[in-house]
Design an enzyme around this catalytic site. Structure first.
Site, PDB file in Angstrom:
ATOM      1  N   GLN A   1      -6.716  -1.319  -3.145  1.00 42.54           N
ATOM      2  CA  GLN A   1      -5.813  -0.299  -2.594  1.00 42.54           C
ATOM      3  C   GLN A   1      -4.867   0.225  -3.670  1.00 42.54           C
ATOM      4  OE1 GLN A   1      -6.165  -3.449  -1.320  1.00 42.54           O
ATOM      5  NE2 GLN A   1      -5.990  -3.437   0.911  1.00 42.54           N
TER       6      GLN A   1
ATOM      7  N   ASP B   1     -12.295   4.330   2.302  1.00 41.34           N
ATOM      8  CA  ASP B   1     -11.160   4.800   3.111  1.00 41.34           C
ATOM      9  C   ASP B   1     -10.256   5.734   2.314  1.00 41.34           C
ATOM     10  OD1 ASP B   1     -12.242   2.902   4.854  1.00 41.34           O
ATOM     11  OD2 ASP B   1     -10.791   1.369   4.294  1.00 41.34           O
TER      12      ASP B   1
ATOM     13  N   GLN C   1     -10.116   3.365  -3.897  1.00 41.66           N
ATOM     14  CA  GLN C   1      -9.798   2.986  -2.520  1.00 41.66           C
ATOM     15  C   GLN C   1      -8.416   3.499  -2.150  1.00 41.66           C
ATOM     16  OE1 GLN C   1     -10.498  -1.150  -1.599  1.00 41.66           O
ATOM     17  NE2 GLN C   1      -9.369  -1.057   0.328  1.00 41.66           N
ATOM     18  N   ASP C   2      -8.313   4.131  -0.959  1.00 42.67           N
ATOM     19  CA  ASP C   2      -7.028   4.606  -0.417  1.00 42.67           C
ATOM     20  C   ASP C   2      -6.375   5.681  -1.288  1.00 42.67           C
ATOM     21  OD1 ASP C   2      -7.524   2.703   1.465  1.00 42.67           O
ATOM     22  OD2 ASP C   2      -5.766   1.469   1.062  1.00 42.67           O
TER      23      ASP C   2
ATOM     24  N   THR D   1       0.826  -1.208   0.000  1.00 48.30           N
ATOM     25  CA  THR D   1       0.000   0.000   0.000  1.00 48.30           C
ATOM     26  C   THR D   1       0.861   1.259   0.000  1.00 48.30           C
ATOM     27  OG1 THR D   1      -1.799  -1.131   1.164  1.00 48.30           O
ATOM     28  CG2 THR D   1      -1.791   1.266   1.232  1.00 48.30           C
TER      29      THR D   1
ATOM     30  N   ARG E   1     -14.718   5.279   9.241  1.00 51.36           N
ATOM     31  CA  ARG E   1     -14.767   4.062  10.041  1.00 51.36           C
ATOM     32  C   ARG E   1     -13.403   3.885  10.725  1.00 51.36           C
ATOM     33  NH1 ARG E   1     -14.225  -1.324   6.374  1.00 51.36           N
ATOM     34  NH2 ARG E   1     -12.662  -0.618   4.872  1.00 51.36           N
TER      35      ARG E   1
ATOM     36  N   TRP F   1     -10.116   2.527  11.541  1.00 53.98           N
ATOM     37  CA  TRP F   1      -9.071   1.621  11.071  1.00 53.98           C
ATOM     38  C   TRP F   1      -8.268   1.061  12.244  1.00 53.98           C
ATOM     39  CZ3 TRP F   1      -4.029   3.490   8.271  1.00 53.98           C
ATOM     40  CH2 TRP F   1      -3.319   2.378   7.792  1.00 53.98           C
TER      41      TRP F   1
END
Length: 522
Positions: free
Chosen positions: A312, A356, A334-335, A282, A426, A428
């Site tokens: 990710q 996220d 995502q990310d 990531t 949310r 993590w």
């Protein structure tokens, strides 16, 4: 420096510790260690059966954290020698991430140790907050290393040797942070604004692929920048003319006070498509990565075009202290934006993503930004933030102030049978902390506001709050009922998350040239 050298240094520190006159009056190690998250580990670090001083305890703890970090780096280096190229590629990548992150920790711990040499009443400017920030970041770097190894590694030797060292190192840094906060009272004092408070450009260079500038690539311009510049010397400015740049860019830790200016959002575009399913970790999937202190970017779009199906895929990973982005766009799914660590500020930026898509464990403020959740894959939901605070003493969190949260065009036009649920965030990590203040929330925000990570994880330890938001999605009456959700907080609590207080922006943002509002809007 080898681990054995660090051991010698620590030995002499312990000898000095016992003979220090400051121990004539103090506390027991039990009493001091009780304020830390890991009192049993703390008691193994400090001398027993002695009256000890909080300052010497903090100094010793930081030095021992430094020693353990060095030992861990040496162990990782042993695994990465040529005969171990038979390790899976994913394991090698995770170990190299750890090598890099713990190398950053050596500098962070060394800097914190320098501050800790001073008594509380002699600290100048923002030194105490600096050290608290650096120690917070060392825990984040350990955690990032740990997360990568858990995902990538099935090697028993690594599991038995490296991961226990990572875990112990992280706990030792937590002890150091707790002792520092108790002894030096970060954030309790005020200091002087930096001696030069206006934007200062020391040198300008131009990147233009057609050859009419100083450089044809962004990476070449960065490589030519001076190393380890000081703030007072001014910025090395890189002007990147309009165009699409297919480059993976890294601003290394030794490239400090570098400023990058483009021709505008959607005109100067830096793009890539690295992602986790294709073999990148990531942290290394980022199109653009920043470690150099004092980095500033303006008028640039950063993209990761891997798409929602690649999960990710980071557009920007920022681990740079005192960094700022102004009029920039971050585009991914995502990310998208990895606000990894240290102190960061984003002004009038656009952030696009799905799951996220603003995540990490920096102390970060977003002000007057546009946040655009996109259409995710079928069956997925959107979570705007995933904040990664793992230690109750870390001075980190996400503050979203005077922003606008509306759906991106693909989500706005979606008329499928299953509505897409979009949440503010949310948790993590266990002490996840996120606050939305004075921001517009459109009707697509789910009435619950916030989503779980898994089951009841972190629901009593997180800190989520809202303050005077507006718009059809801002009603808090039907929000989650978790213990950690504070609901609508008051003015004083909200003030803790402003630019002036949360990231001490008054002390460093003036020299970036990026406009900001220090307090709440009245």
């Amino acid at each position: 420096m080898e681990f054995t050298q660090y051991s010698i240094i620590v030995f002499f520190m312990i000898v000095q510790f016992f003979f220090s006159p400051s121990h004539a009056f103090g506390l027991s190690s039990d009493a001091i260690c009780s304020i830390t998250p890991f009192p049993n580990l703390c008691k193994t670090l400090l001398p027993q059966n002695n009256s000890i001083d909080i300052y010497d305890s903090g100094r010793l703890s930081i030095q021992l954290s430094l020693s353990t970090t060095s030992q861990t780096i040496n162990s990782i280096n042993d695994f990465l020698n040529p005969i171990d190229l038979l390790l899976p590629k994913s394991t090698i990548s995770a170990l190299r991430d750890c090598q890099f992150l713990l190398g950053l920790n050596v500098d962070l711990l060394s800097n914190a140790a320098d501050v800790a040499k001073k008594p509380n009443n002699s600290l100048e400017n923002t030194e105490a907050n600096d050290a608290e920030t650096w120690l917070s970041a060392t825990i984040t770097n350990h955690q990032t290393c740990w997360d990568g190894l858990l995902v990538a590694s099935s090697n028993l030797q690594i599991a038995n040797l490296i991961t226990p060292l990572i875990s112990k190192g992280s706990m030792m840094c937590s002890v150091s942070l707790a002792l520092f906060k108790k002894g030096w009272n970060p954030g309790s004092g005020v200091g002087d604004v930096i001696s030069w408070s206006m934007l200062n450009i020391r040198q300008k260079v131009v990147v233009n692929p057609d050859g009419t500038g100083n450089y044809t690539t962004i990476n070449d311009a960065i490589a030519a920048a001076p190393n380890n510049s000081l703030a007072r010397e001014g910025y090395y400015q890189i002007y990147v003319v309009a165009g699409v740049y297919h480059e993976y860019v890294t601003i290394a830790a030794n490239k400090k006070y570098l400023m990058m200016v483009g021709d505008g959002i959607a005109r100067t575009i830096i793009t890539g498509n690295r992602n986790v399913p294709d073999g990148w970790t990531t942290i290394n999937s980022a199109t653009f990565a920043v470690d150099g202190q004092g980095f500033v970017a303006m008028n640039i779009t950063f993209k990761n075009t891997a798409g929602a199906a690649k999960f990710q895929a980071v557009a920007v990973r920022n681990s740079a202290d005192l960094s700022a982005f102004h009029y920039c766009s971050f585009e991914g799914y995502q990310d998208t934006l990895y606000t990894h660590s240290l102190r960061q500020f984003y002004k009038e930026c656009d952030i696009y993503g799905t799951i996220d898509f603003i995540f990490g464990n920096a102390a970060v403020v977003f002000q007057n930004c546009n946040i655009y959740p996109r259409l995710p894959l079928p069956g997925q939901f959107n979570a705007i933030t995933a904040q990664g605070r793992t230690d109750v003493n870390q001075n980190t969190g996400i503050s979203i102030h005077k922003c606008k949260i509306t759906p991106a065009s693909d989500l706005a036009s979606y008329n499928g049978s299953n509505p897409v649920r979009t949440y503010l965030g949310r948790p993590w990590k266990e002490y996840s902390r996120t606050v939305y203040m004075q921001s517009f929330m459109d009707s697509f925000i789910h009435p619950d506001g916030w989503s779980i990570w898994t089951q009841d994880f972190a629901l009593s330890t997180l800190y989520y709050a809202e303050y005077k938001n507006w718009g059809p999605g801002s009603n808090v009456s039907n929000r989650v009922k978790w213990r950690g959700y504070r609901g609508e907080i008051n003015f004083m609590d909200a003030s803790n998350f402003t630019v002036s207080n949360f990231i001490l922006g008054n002390f460093w943002l003036p020299w970036t040239g990026v406009p900001y509002t220090g307090g709440l809007y009245l």
